[in-house]
Motif scaffolding. Sequence first.
Motif, mmCIF file in Angstrom:
data_model
loop_
_atom_site.group_PDB
_atom_site.id
_atom_site.type_symbol
_atom_site.label_atom_id
_atom_site.label_comp_id
_atom_site.label_asym_id
_atom_site.label_seq_id
_atom_site.Cartn_x
_atom_site.Cartn_y
_atom_site.Cartn_z
ATOM 1 N N THR A 3 -29.909 -49.483 13.479
ATOM 2 C CA THR A 3 -28.587 -49.440 14.105
ATOM 3 C C THR A 3 -28.690 -49.794 15.588
ATOM 4 N N THR A 4 -27.944 -50.791 16.001
ATOM 5 C CA THR A 4 -27.981 -51.267 17.385
ATOM 6 C C THR A 4 -26.881 -50.597 18.211
ATOM 7 N N GLU A 5 -26.911 -50.835 19.518
ATOM 8 C CA GLU A 5 -25.842 -50.349 20.386
ATOM 9 C C GLU A 5 -24.488 -50.882 19.931
ATOM 10 N N GLU A 6 -24.475 -52.150 19.525
ATOM 11 C CA GLU A 6 -23.222 -52.772 19.103
ATOM 12 C C GLU A 6 -22.688 -52.150 17.820
ATOM 13 N N ASP A 7 -23.582 -51.601 16.993
ATOM 14 C CA ASP A 7 -23.159 -51.004 15.727
ATOM 15 C C ASP A 7 -22.641 -49.579 15.887
ATOM 16 N N LEU A 8 -22.993 -48.920 16.978
ATOM 17 C CA LEU A 8 -22.538 -47.550 17.191
ATOM 18 C C LEU A 8 -21.028 -47.551 17.474
ATOM 19 N N PRO A 9 -20.253 -46.726 16.785
ATOM 20 C CA PRO A 9 -18.792 -46.777 16.897
ATOM 21 C C PRO A 9 -18.234 -45.991 18.082
ATOM 22 N N LEU A 33 -19.901 -47.831 24.985
ATOM 23 C CA LEU A 33 -21.281 -47.856 25.456
ATOM 24 C C LEU A 33 -21.598 -46.683 26.377
ATOM 25 N N SER A 34 -20.682 -46.346 27.254
ATOM 26 C CA SER A 34 -20.918 -45.278 28.229
ATOM 27 C C SER A 34 -20.999 -43.896 27.592
ATOM 28 N N PHE A 35 -20.603 -43.775 26.319
ATOM 29 C CA PHE A 35 -20.575 -42.471 25.659
ATOM 30 C C PHE A 35 -21.562 -42.370 24.492
ATOM 31 N N GLN A 36 -22.355 -43.400 24.264
ATOM 32 C CA GLN A 36 -23.271 -43.370 23.128
ATOM 33 C C GLN A 36 -24.371 -42.326 23.283
ATOM 34 N N GLN A 37 -24.688 -41.967 24.510
ATOM 35 C CA GLN A 37 -25.693 -40.943 24.786
ATOM 36 C C GLN A 37 -25.319 -39.602 24.148
ATOM 37 N N GLY A 95 -19.766 -33.344 26.026
ATOM 38 C CA GLY A 95 -19.735 -34.758 25.652
ATOM 39 C C GLY A 95 -18.648 -35.048 24.628
ATOM 40 N N ILE A 96 -18.526 -34.192 23.622
ATOM 41 C CA ILE A 96 -17.476 -34.358 22.616
ATOM 42 C C ILE A 96 -16.101 -34.347 23.278
ATOM 43 N N THR A 97 -15.896 -33.386 24.165
ATOM 44 C CA THR A 97 -14.606 -33.257 24.845
ATOM 45 C C THR A 97 -14.316 -34.477 25.708
ATOM 46 N N GLU A 98 -15.300 -34.936 26.458
ATOM 47 C CA GLU A 98 -15.104 -36.088 27.339
ATOM 48 C C GLU A 98 -14.760 -37.349 26.548
ATOM 49 N N LEU A 99 -15.479 -37.588 25.454
ATOM 50 C CA LEU A 99 -15.210 -38.774 24.647
ATOM 51 C C LEU A 99 -13.828 -38.698 24.009
ATOM 52 N N SER A 100 -13.483 -37.544 23.440
ATOM 53 C CA SER A 100 -12.178 -37.393 22.800
ATOM 54 C C SER A 100 -11.051 -37.615 23.799
ATOM 55 N N ASN A 101 -11.185 -37.039 24.988
ATOM 56 C CA ASN A 101 -10.153 -37.204 26.016
ATOM 57 C C ASN A 101 -10.049 -38.651 26.486
#
Length: 213
Positions: free
Chosen positions: A145-151, A154-158, A191-197
């Motif tokens: 699975t590449t960066e491009e495949d992660l749904p 990019l800034s939140f894949q960590q 992290g979950i909260t930041e991405l959801s918001n």
Amino acid sequence: MNVSEMLIVMGDLSMGGYSQVESNREKDLRYLNLAHEQLYRKAAHFNTDIMISEDSTNQAGENNFTLANEIFCVSDVYCQGVNQGLEPKSVQDIFKINFFNKTSGIPNSFAKKKDKIIIFPIQPDVVYQFSTLYVPERTKLDETTTEEDLPYPLSFQQIVLEGAIYYKFLDEAGYRSSDRQLKAEKRWIDGITELSNYLKYSNYQTISTYSNV
């Protein structure tokens, strides 16, 4: 950061480091998929980057059509000739309406069930054209699975890695410490909260999430 790189980081965090041991890499991949499952469930509703627009037709007389992917959630369903989106309902609601009211007509409601959209009402022997905007169910991560495949942006894949590290702390006796575990948990929850918001307020979307039965 792709999944292979995440696995290396997780291996380096373990006692003695075991990033190249196959059995442990498989275990770490399970942690990554657990975090991915949790994060997807929280954030995918608002993620326009992974939405699919798909055109479909029903078979004449059939009250459903099949999409190319299993459905996680639906944003909109439109029927050609109808000037507004169909109203989302549960499968149970469609069943009850159909049972008590067998009147035919132009479709005005829909429900989702796995990879199908159920519509109501319909006119016998009429083929309808539909356009559906939806989020597909998640696919599991693997070492390719590449960066491009992660749904995720990019800034939140960590965040996927943070969640996997937290679940690893919970599972591995002798490796975790209460202080490190609490810090990992906080990074994961934040992290979950930041991405959801971020997704919610950048896209201003509300998506139907009626459950499958």
